[in-house]
Every structure is written in structure tokens, then in C-alpha cells.
Write a protein that holds these residues in place. Structure first.
Motif, short mmCIF file in Angstrom:
data_model
loop_
_atom_site.label_atom_id
_atom_site.label_comp_id
_atom_site.label_asym_id
_atom_site.label_seq_id
_atom_site.Cartn_x
_atom_site.Cartn_y
_atom_site.Cartn_z
N UNK A 152 44.69 37.21 37.21
CA UNK A 152 43.86 36.92 38.40
C UNK A 152 43.35 35.48 38.36
N UNK A 153 42.92 35.05 37.19
CA UNK A 153 42.35 33.71 37.08
C UNK A 153 43.42 32.65 37.32
N UNK B 227 34.32 31.47 42.81
CA UNK B 227 35.60 30.75 42.89
C UNK B 227 35.42 29.56 43.83
N UNK C 236 41.60 33.27 48.80
CA UNK C 236 41.80 33.13 47.35
C UNK C 236 41.59 34.47 46.63
N UNK D 48 33.80 37.64 38.11
CA UNK D 48 34.95 36.73 38.06
C UNK D 48 34.48 35.30 38.21
N UNK D 49 35.10 34.42 37.44
CA UNK D 49 34.86 32.98 37.62
C UNK D 49 36.12 32.23 37.25
N UNK E 231 44.08 27.95 44.69
CA UNK E 231 43.02 26.96 45.01
C UNK E 231 43.60 25.55 45.05
N UNK F 247 31.66 37.14 42.58
CA UNK F 247 32.77 36.31 42.13
C UNK F 247 32.50 34.85 42.46
N UNK G 193 44.55 36.85 44.63
CA UNK G 193 44.51 37.23 43.21
C UNK G 193 44.43 38.74 43.02
N UNK H 274 44.30 32.50 40.94
CA UNK H 274 43.21 31.87 41.67
C UNK H 274 43.28 30.34 41.55
#
Lengths: 116, 148
Positions: free
Chosen positions: B43-44, A22, B18, A54-55, B51, A20, B22, B47
Motif C-alpha cells: 500500500x505504501x 498521505x 491516492x 497509514x502514513x 503520488x 490516514x 492503494x 501510494x
């Protein structure tokens, strides 16, 4: 968690990012990628994103930053293996305009002209 | 909209949290039987909001980020709240590519991602008191609770 592995092919480094990407993992990603291209003879980077699950937008800066470094060397950065979710990030951020997406590793290497 | 279930989570503003935040919201939203794409969208967006709270609201300090999830027939409301420094100009902060921290290679796309992946995004902020991001995601083909 983010794992980065790499293999060099001529003037190109092929990087596999797994896990992931992030804000938390972006700092180590940036460091790892910068270390890989510290050698000025590396012109291009091909990034395999097939294991990146995930990004978020923190990843955008990581890619743009490395793209800029390679561009200054007249090199290229390309990616392949994006899942639908990461493709969406690529699209809305406009990343696709500067970092081309290819279908496979072979196509990516062709894209950076590293196939003999 | 009638709330059918609710969750509340408090985390300290450490970047290690983080992923935890999520995943918790995604697991809660799973009760609506969303598609994998809808889960990835939620989820994104979570996040991004968490953040923002960690990087911008609390900067180098440690504070509490509160995450509230509410399920209703047809979707989920997610609220991310902090008691940090607040946003001076919300309109400017929400502009694509705007970032107050370019030195950190921030892309300035956080709010754009939230707005793209969620159906509604509302930001309220008070200088010195904190920020609240309220997002709604409609789940189109979910189960009884998820159906629109």
C-alpha cells in the motif's frame, strides 16, 4: 480521511491524528497543526499516532515542517503510539533523529518536561 | 514467472484517488494471503508511486494514472504508469532526500520508501511522454499462489 483533535497542557499541545496521512490529507494536516501552534506561547507538540493507520512519505514533510517551527521557539516535538508500519517510515527517513518516539502520553509529556 | 491473475485500473490524477488506488492494489494482493506487514508495504509503495505521478508527472494538470497488478506464484508485480512530463534524471530523482518541490514540504523520500518496502523497483521514463514504475514484492509465506 484524517481527523485531528487536540488538547492544551501548559506550553504543550497534545494532538491526536486519526486516519490516514498521505499527500491528499497532508495539506489539511499542515494547516490544522499550524493553527494549533500559531499561538507563540505553545512551545511543544506531543503527537498521539495510535489512531493513525497509514502514513507515506508525504507525512514526513508535515512533521519536519512543524518540528522546524517549534525548534525556532526552543520547543520540542515528540510522538507516541506508532504502529509497525509508521515506525518503519520513521526509521528509514531518519525522523527518529529529530523527533523522539516515546512509549506513552505520560512519557511524552515527561519528554517535553510538562509534568508538574 | 507465470502470471496467474491480472488487474488494471485507471484513475485521474486527483489526490483523492491516492487512497483508492492503494486500497485496490492491496485488495488484489490479498489473494496471495500476505501478512499485514506485506500488505502495508505494498500500500505504501503504491501510494508513493501514484503520488509522484500526480504531483510531478502531471503537476497542476489532470491526466490518467494507470495501475496494473499481476500475481505470480510467490508475489505481485505492480506497475504505475503516467503520460506526464517524464523524469529528466532518474538517478538524481531516486536519491534519498532529493525533491524538485521543496516548497511543498516534499521530503524526497518517495523512491527510497518504494525501494525499502518492495523487493524490486525499476523506473523508466521518457521526457514529454511519461514514466513507468515497475515494482515486485515477494510474498514469503502466502497460500498456493503466494508461496515461493
Amino acid at each position: 480521511m484524517l481527523d485531528i483533535s487536540s488538547v492544551r497542557k501548559g506550553k504543550t499541545v497534545v494532538v491526536c491524528m486519526a486516519g490516514e496521512l498521505d499527500h491528499h490529507t497532508s495539506e489539511s494536516a499542515r494547516e490544522s497543526l499550524d493553527n494549533l501552534i500559531e499561538d507563540n506561547s505553545i512551545k511543544n507538540m506531543v503527537v498521539d499516532l495510535s489512531e493513525l493507520k497509514f502514513m507515506d512519505s508525504s507525512g514526513i514533510g508535515v512533521f519536519i515542517g512543524r518540528y522546524k517551527i517549534l525548534s525556532e521557539r526552543a520547543g520540542k516535538m515528540v510522538v507516541f503510539g506508532l504502529n509497525n508500519h509508521i515506525s518503519k517510515i520513521w526509521e528509514i527517513s531518519g525522523l527518529y533523529k529529530i523527533i523522539a518516539i516515546y512509549e506513552s502520553l505520560d512519557a511524552s509529556l515527561h519528554g517535553v518536561q510538562e509534568v508538574e | 514467472m507465470k502470471i496467474k491473475n491480472e488487474m488494471r485500473l485507471e484513475i485521474v490524477s486527483k489526490s483523492q484517488n491516492e487512497a483508492f488506488a492503494r486500497v485496490v492494489v492491496a485488495a488484489f494482493a490479498a489473494q496471495l494471503d500476505p501478512t499485514l506487514e506485506e500488505i502495508a508495504d505494498i500500500k505504501t509503495a503504491v501510494s508513493e508511486a501514484v503520488t509522484n505521478a500526480i504531483i510531478h508527472a502531471y503537476d497542476q494538470s489532470i491526466g490518467i494514472v494507470e495501475i496494473v497488478g499481476k500475481l505470480f506464484d510467490g508475489g505481485i508485480i505492480v506497475e504505475i504508469m503516467d503520460r506526464g512530463k517524464g523524469i529528466e534524471n532518474i538517478e538524481e530523482a531516486m536519491q534519498p532526500l532529493y525533491t524538485s518541490k521543496p516548497e511543498l514540504e516534499r521530503s524526497g523520500m518517495g523512491f527510497t520508501v518504494m525501494e525499502t518496502f518492495m523487493d524490486e523497483v525499476e523506473v523508466t521514463s521518457s521526457l514529454g511522454k511519461g514514466t513507468r514504475v515497475r515494482m515486485v514484492k515477494y510474498i514469503k509465506h502466502g497460500n498456493e499462489m503466494g508461496k515461493t
